[in-house]
Design a protein around this motif. Structure first.
Motif, mmCIF file in Angstrom:
data_model
loop_
_atom_site.group_PDB
_atom_site.id
_atom_site.type_symbol
_atom_site.label_atom_id
_atom_site.label_comp_id
_atom_site.label_asym_id
_atom_site.label_seq_id
_atom_site.Cartn_x
_atom_site.Cartn_y
_atom_site.Cartn_z
ATOM 1 N N LEU A 139 0.828 -1.203 0.000
ATOM 2 C CA LEU A 139 0.000 0.000 0.000
ATOM 3 C C LEU A 139 0.864 1.255 0.000
ATOM 4 O O LEU A 139 0.612 2.197 -0.777
ATOM 5 N N ALA A 140 1.901 1.296 0.839
ATOM 6 C CA ALA A 140 2.794 2.462 0.891
ATOM 7 C C ALA A 140 3.535 2.643 -0.433
ATOM 8 O O ALA A 140 3.693 3.775 -0.911
ATOM 9 N N THR A 141 3.966 1.533 -1.026
ATOM 10 C CA THR A 141 4.646 1.611 -2.321
ATOM 11 C C THR A 141 3.709 2.183 -3.381
ATOM 12 O O THR A 141 4.088 3.083 -4.140
ATOM 13 N N GLY A 142 2.490 1.674 -3.410
ATOM 14 C CA GLY A 142 1.518 2.179 -4.386
ATOM 15 C C GLY A 142 1.203 3.654 -4.176
ATOM 16 O O GLY A 142 1.145 4.436 -5.140
ATOM 17 N N LEU A 143 1.015 4.045 -2.922
ATOM 18 C CA LEU A 143 0.713 5.455 -2.646
ATOM 19 C C LEU A 143 1.860 6.377 -3.045
ATOM 20 O O LEU A 143 1.635 7.440 -3.633
ATOM 21 N N LEU A 144 3.095 5.974 -2.744
ATOM 22 C CA LEU A 144 4.229 6.821 -3.108
ATOM 23 C C LEU A 144 4.445 6.835 -4.620
ATOM 24 O O LEU A 144 4.831 7.869 -5.177
ATOM 25 N N MET A 145 4.176 5.728 -5.288
ATOM 26 C CA MET A 145 4.294 5.731 -6.754
ATOM 27 C C MET A 145 3.253 6.651 -7.380
ATOM 28 O O MET A 145 3.545 7.349 -8.351
ATOM 29 N N ILE A 146 2.051 6.636 -6.816
ATOM 30 C CA ILE A 146 1.002 7.534 -7.321
ATOM 31 C C ILE A 146 1.353 8.986 -7.018
ATOM 32 O O ILE A 146 1.144 9.873 -7.845
ATOM 33 N N ALA A 148 4.350 10.240 -6.573
ATOM 34 C CA ALA A 148 5.646 10.653 -7.110
ATOM 35 C C ALA A 148 5.496 11.700 -8.211
ATOM 36 O O ALA A 148 6.230 12.691 -8.235
ATOM 37 N N GLY A 149 4.547 11.494 -9.110
ATOM 38 C CA GLY A 149 4.339 12.446 -10.199
ATOM 39 C C GLY A 149 3.933 13.831 -9.692
ATOM 40 O O GLY A 149 4.568 14.839 -10.046
ATOM 41 N N PRO A 150 2.884 13.930 -8.849
ATOM 42 C CA PRO A 150 2.508 15.242 -8.327
ATOM 43 C C PRO A 150 3.601 15.906 -7.467
ATOM 44 O O PRO A 150 3.763 17.128 -7.519
ATOM 45 N N ILE A 151 4.345 15.115 -6.711
ATOM 46 C CA ILE A 151 5.433 15.700 -5.912
ATOM 47 C C ILE A 151 6.504 16.273 -6.832
ATOM 48 O O ILE A 151 6.983 17.400 -6.625
ATOM 49 N N ALA A 152 6.874 15.513 -7.859
ATOM 50 C CA ALA A 152 7.879 15.990 -8.816
ATOM 51 C C ALA A 152 7.378 17.218 -9.558
ATOM 52 O O ALA A 152 8.139 18.170 -9.795
ATOM 53 N N ALA A 153 6.089 17.233 -9.919
ATOM 54 C CA ALA A 153 5.527 18.398 -10.609
ATOM 55 C C ALA A 153 5.526 19.618 -9.688
ATOM 56 O O ALA A 153 5.829 20.741 -10.129
ATOM 57 N N HIS A 154 5.202 19.410 -8.428
ATOM 58 C CA HIS A 154 5.201 20.516 -7.464
ATOM 59 C C HIS A 154 6.608 21.094 -7.276
ATOM 60 O O HIS A 154 6.767 22.305 -7.129
ATOM 61 N N LEU A 155 7.611 20.223 -7.293
ATOM 62 C CA LEU A 155 8.989 20.687 -7.145
ATOM 63 C C LEU A 155 9.566 21.215 -8.451
ATOM 64 O O LEU A 155 10.634 21.829 -8.460
ATOM 65 N N ASP A 159 12.138 14.589 -13.375
ATOM 66 C CA ASP A 159 12.990 13.411 -13.190
ATOM 67 C C ASP A 159 12.948 12.906 -11.745
ATOM 68 O O ASP A 159 13.318 11.758 -11.473
ATOM 69 N N PHE A 160 12.511 13.737 -10.819
ATOM 70 C CA PHE A 160 12.469 13.357 -9.411
ATOM 71 C C PHE A 160 11.450 12.240 -9.172
ATOM 72 O O PHE A 160 11.597 11.455 -8.249
ATOM 73 N N ALA A 161 10.432 12.156 -10.019
ATOM 74 C CA ALA A 161 9.433 11.086 -9.886
ATOM 75 C C ALA A 161 10.107 9.718 -10.030
ATOM 76 O O ALA A 161 9.791 8.776 -9.296
ATOM 77 N N THR A 162 11.052 9.609 -10.945
ATOM 78 C CA THR A 162 11.770 8.351 -11.143
ATOM 79 C C THR A 162 12.568 7.990 -9.886
ATOM 80 O O THR A 162 12.611 6.816 -9.475
ATOM 81 N N VAL A 163 13.181 8.982 -9.262
ATOM 82 C CA VAL A 163 13.953 8.744 -8.044
ATOM 83 C C VAL A 163 13.038 8.222 -6.940
ATOM 84 O O VAL A 163 13.353 7.243 -6.252
ATOM 85 N N LEU A 164 11.884 8.869 -6.752
ATOM 86 C CA LEU A 164 10.952 8.430 -5.711
ATOM 87 C C LEU A 164 10.429 7.027 -5.984
ATOM 88 O O LEU A 164 10.329 6.209 -5.068
ATOM 89 N N ILE A 165 10.110 6.746 -7.218
ATOM 90 C CA ILE A 165 9.612 5.408 -7.560
ATOM 91 C C ILE A 165 10.694 4.361 -7.293
ATOM 92 O O ILE A 165 10.415 3.282 -6.763
ATOM 93 N N PHE A 166 11.943 4.672 -7.621
ATOM 94 C CA PHE A 166 13.033 3.745 -7.357
ATOM 95 C C PHE A 166 13.201 3.528 -5.849
ATOM 96 O O PHE A 166 13.451 2.406 -5.396
ATOM 97 N N LEU A 167 13.041 4.574 -5.050
ATOM 98 C CA LEU A 167 13.221 4.457 -3.604
ATOM 99 C C LEU A 167 12.095 3.673 -2.927
ATOM 100 O O LEU A 167 12.274 3.189 -1.811
ATOM 101 N N THR A 168 10.962 3.529 -3.588
ATOM 102 C CA THR A 168 9.868 2.770 -2.974
ATOM 103 C C THR A 168 10.187 1.277 -2.868
ATOM 104 O O THR A 168 9.499 0.561 -2.143
ATOM 105 N N ILE A 169 11.229 0.834 -3.561
ATOM 106 C CA ILE A 169 11.646 -0.569 -3.431
ATOM 107 C C ILE A 169 11.963 -0.883 -1.973
ATOM 108 O O ILE A 169 11.723 -1.993 -1.493
ATOM 109 N N TRP A 170 12.463 0.114 -1.251
ATOM 110 C CA TRP A 170 12.789 -0.077 0.169
ATOM 111 C C TRP A 170 11.570 -0.539 0.959
ATOM 112 O O TRP A 170 11.676 -1.370 1.842
ATOM 113 N N PHE A 171 10.407 -0.002 0.638
ATOM 114 C CA PHE A 171 9.202 -0.380 1.378
ATOM 115 C C PHE A 171 8.881 -1.854 1.210
ATOM 116 O O PHE A 171 8.384 -2.494 2.133
ATOM 117 N N MET A 172 9.155 -2.402 0.052
ATOM 118 C CA MET A 172 8.876 -3.818 -0.173
ATOM 119 C C MET A 172 9.900 -4.709 0.540
ATOM 120 O O MET A 172 9.632 -5.874 0.799
#
Length: 181
Positions: A139-146, A148-155, A159-172
């Motif tokens: 659930l946390a991985t899915g929420l952060l992947m969803i 990631a795009g708005p967070i990257a757009a806000h910042l 390219d930051f969305a890719t970094v966040l999606i890659f870091l969600t591997i830690w949650f699994m």
């Protein structure tokens, strides 16, 4: 003199008649034995408390040392990253670190402590906690992947969305290290 003999005979008879019954002697012996056993148990209890206190102090020192080393490592990592990265990239790293920290708090959800403090832990309980950890991590991985795009757009950094999606591997991976035998 005759009086003295009569008095002596009376004292002798009274003392001879006051012998302790065997049941009372047996009860007194049992009571003495119980006191001796109680003293031994109290000695064992004091020794046990002393051992537990010693172990607790050793564990406390270990945990405190570990926390200080972790803090020193975090500071060293932060200082090295601050020197190597540009301020913009360092800020993005801080945002990613914040997302991971919040996600870790959400994923753990206190389940690791529930296993530690449980009176009795069996394989079924460990499997249930692991499954629940895995579901929360998913659930946390899915929420952060969803998000990631708005967070990257806000910042303003797509390219930051890719970094966040890659870091969600830690949650699994979290359930693998949180619940073990």
């Amino acid at each position: 003199m005759r009086m003295l003999r009569i008095a002596g005979a009376l004292v002798f008879v009274s003392l001879a008649a006051c012998t302790t019954p065997p049941e009372i002697k047996q009860a007194m012996a049992a009571k003495d034995q119980a006191y001796t056993e109680n003293e031994e148990l109290m000695r064992q209890y004091r020794e046990l408390v002393s051992n537990i206190t010693t172990r607790h102090l050793q564990w406390f020192r270990y945990v405190q040392t570990r926390l200080k080393l972790d803090l020193a490592l975090q500071w060293a990592t932060t200082l090295v990253a601050a020197r190597l990265l540009t301020p913009e990239h360092f800020g993005l790293m801080a945002v990613a670190s914040l997302a991971l920290t919040l996600g870790d708090m959400f994923v753990d959800f206190g389940l690791s402590q529930s296993v530690i403090y449980a009176d009795k832990v069996n394989d079924s309980a460990l499997r249930q906690v692991f499954t629940l950890h895995l579901l929360i991590a998913t659930l946390a991985t899915g929420l952060l992947m969803i998000a990631a795009g708005p967070i990257a757009a806000h910042l303003g950094k797509p390219d930051f969305a890719t970094v966040l999606i890659f870091l969600t591997i830690w949650f699994m991976l979290w359930p693998l290290q949180a619940v073990s035998r």
